[in-house]
Design an enzyme around this catalytic site. Structure first.
Site: not given
Length: 204
Positions: A83, A113, A171, A186, A189
């Site tokens: 999109n 960096h 991350t 995180r 489920r």
């Protein structure tokens, strides 16, 4: 090793290398050209995307606007949809699988960096001012959906069939077949048969 070889291998490299600057300038120009076209200018849009991203499957679509640093370092499978406002900083390989669905304002960012300012800032090397950087590749496996405003950092793999909720910052690796949300992202489920649309009577 050349600076390009170092970049793709995740080693420290000089981003101001003349060859890399030339490649980025070409990619940025192609992105700008794409972003000026209307939706119904399909042939011209297709030509630009094929030049920008040579390694792609069939039925690849970008709503636009788009921004790629290189394009040539990105690989896209079949049946891909992105999109508005996709940004791909592909200093390292970005691998996108089949049947991907990306919402608006997605950022896929491989550059890294130094954390220490003295290492991150410009410094002199052989009479030249250099700000070294490095990258980490990222991979999104088949059949994933990323909601709006998702950021995926370098070094991350998102497993096949997973959904990343809007506004998430990914991350770390996400396993296959899960719903994951948040900043940092995180697992919420697993995605199961109970998620079938046919079971959601309020939708019919």
């Amino acid at each position: 090793m050349t600076n390009e070889e170092k970049m793709l291998a995740g080693k420290l490299y000089d981003p101001e290398d003349a060859s890399l600057q030339e490649q980025r300038t070409k990619a940025h120009r192609l992105c700008q050209e794409y972003n000026t076209l209307f939706d119904d200018q399909t042939d011209k849009r297709r030509q630009i995307i094929q030049e920008l991203i040579p390694n792609q499957g069939k039925d690849v679509f970008f709503q636009g606007p788009i921004f790629f640093d290189y394009g040539s370092n990105t690989q896209i499978g079949d049946h891909f949809y992105a999109n508005f406002n996709l940004t791909v900083l592909d200093t390292c390989p970005v691998i996108l699988g089949d049947n991907e669905f990306l919402g608006p304002n997605i950022t896929l960012a491989t550059p890294m960096h130094a954390l220490l300012p003295a290492e991150r800032n410009l410094h002199e090397v052989a009479g030249k001012q250099v700000a070294f950087e490095y990258g980490k590749p990222l991979r999104i496996e088949n059949n994933c959906w990323l909601g709006s405003n998702v950021v995926v950092n370098g070094g991350v793999t998102i497993g096949a069939g997973s959904v990343i909720g809007s506004g998430s910052v990914v991350t770390r690796d996400i396993p296959a077949g899960v719903l994951a949300v948040g900043n940092p992202c995180r697992v919420l489920r697993p995605i199961t048969e109970a998620d079938r649309l046919e079971l959601k009577k309020e939708l019919w």
